[in-house]
Design an enzyme around this catalytic site. Structure first.
Site: not given
Length: 246
Positions: A9, A11, A94, A96, A161, A167, A206
């Site tokens: 991904n 991003k 996701h 985010e 996740e 991250g 991560s």
């Protein structure tokens, strides 16, 4: 162990030049015994990298799509448009997107239905916050996310996740991942019956070259959804090499 899948991904990163260089390095460095590999560039780079990926075993994915095939939705991209570009996978829900754009489970479910109808394989993300993990309510949270985000007859991929590990450089421990994966498998079977036994579950949060071997060897982990490490060819290929192509 069944054949795993490694999804990168990207991003909101990279210029056209960056994308071309990264794809070239991945295609040339992909091992002959590689597992399934997918990269998900930003929308602006999909058409650019598609020709190079089309001539390789690497699949092309997108990072989101709208629930409608067309319409007055300024700034959005439909699953039909993605399929027209040669996209085969799409990441949905996701954290985010859920946090920054207020996407609800219902929104994710509608997008998953639309993506499947367009011939795309949805990769639906679920995960808990640090507070939910520490309070012990994370299993309830994940169970409700599965129920709300996955449509009836779901035949896509689930990506677990933990939000607190995305991250941050802080990956969950192997024990935490193993326990959660076992719970997710049981929950998928409870909600989807026999079909729940075969839905692939990826781990994200991560994942890097240093922890890939230990993460990918955990039972029920069918691959990885990789963020930052997918932007560096050497790091991403190291994760690919750690996966099973059986």
């Amino acid at each position: 162990m069944s054949r795993q899948i490694i999804v990168g991904n990207w991003k909101m990163n990279g210029t056209r030049q960056d994308a071309q260089a990264l794809v070239q390095a991945l295609v040339s460095g992909l091992p002959a015994t590689a597992p399934d590999v997918v990269v998900c560039p930003p929308f602006t780079q999909l058409a650019l990298v598609q020709p190079a990926l089309d001539a390789s075993p690497i699949g092309l994915g997108a990072q989101d799509c709208h629930k409608d095939a067309a319409g007055a939705h300024t700034g959005d991209i439909s699953p039909t448009m993605l399929a027209d570009l040669g996209v085969s996978y799409v990441i949905l829900g996701h954290s985010e997107r859920r946090q920054e754009h207020g996407e609800l489970d219902e929104t994710v479910r509608e997008k998953a239905v639309a993506a499947t109808k367009a011939g795309l394989t949805p990769i639906v993300c679920i995960g808990e916050t640090e507070d939910q993990r520490e309070s012990g309510e994370y299993e309830d949270v994940l169970g409700w996310q599965i129920k709300g985000s996955l449509p009836d007859g779901f035949a896509g991929i689930v990506a677990y996740e933990p939000i607190w590990a995305i991250g941050t450089g802080l990956a969950a421990t192997t024990d935490q991942i193993a326990q959660t994966m076992s719970f997710l498998r049981a929950e998928l079977v409870r909600q989807f019956g026999e079909a729940g036994k075969t839905i692939k579950i990826l781990y994200g949060g991560s994942v890097n070259a240093g922890n890939a071997v230990s993460v990918l060897s955990i039972p029920e982990v069918a691959g990885a959804l990789v963020g930052g490490a997918s932007l560096k060819a050497d790091a991403f290929l190291s994760i690919v090499n750690a996966a099973s192509a059986a």
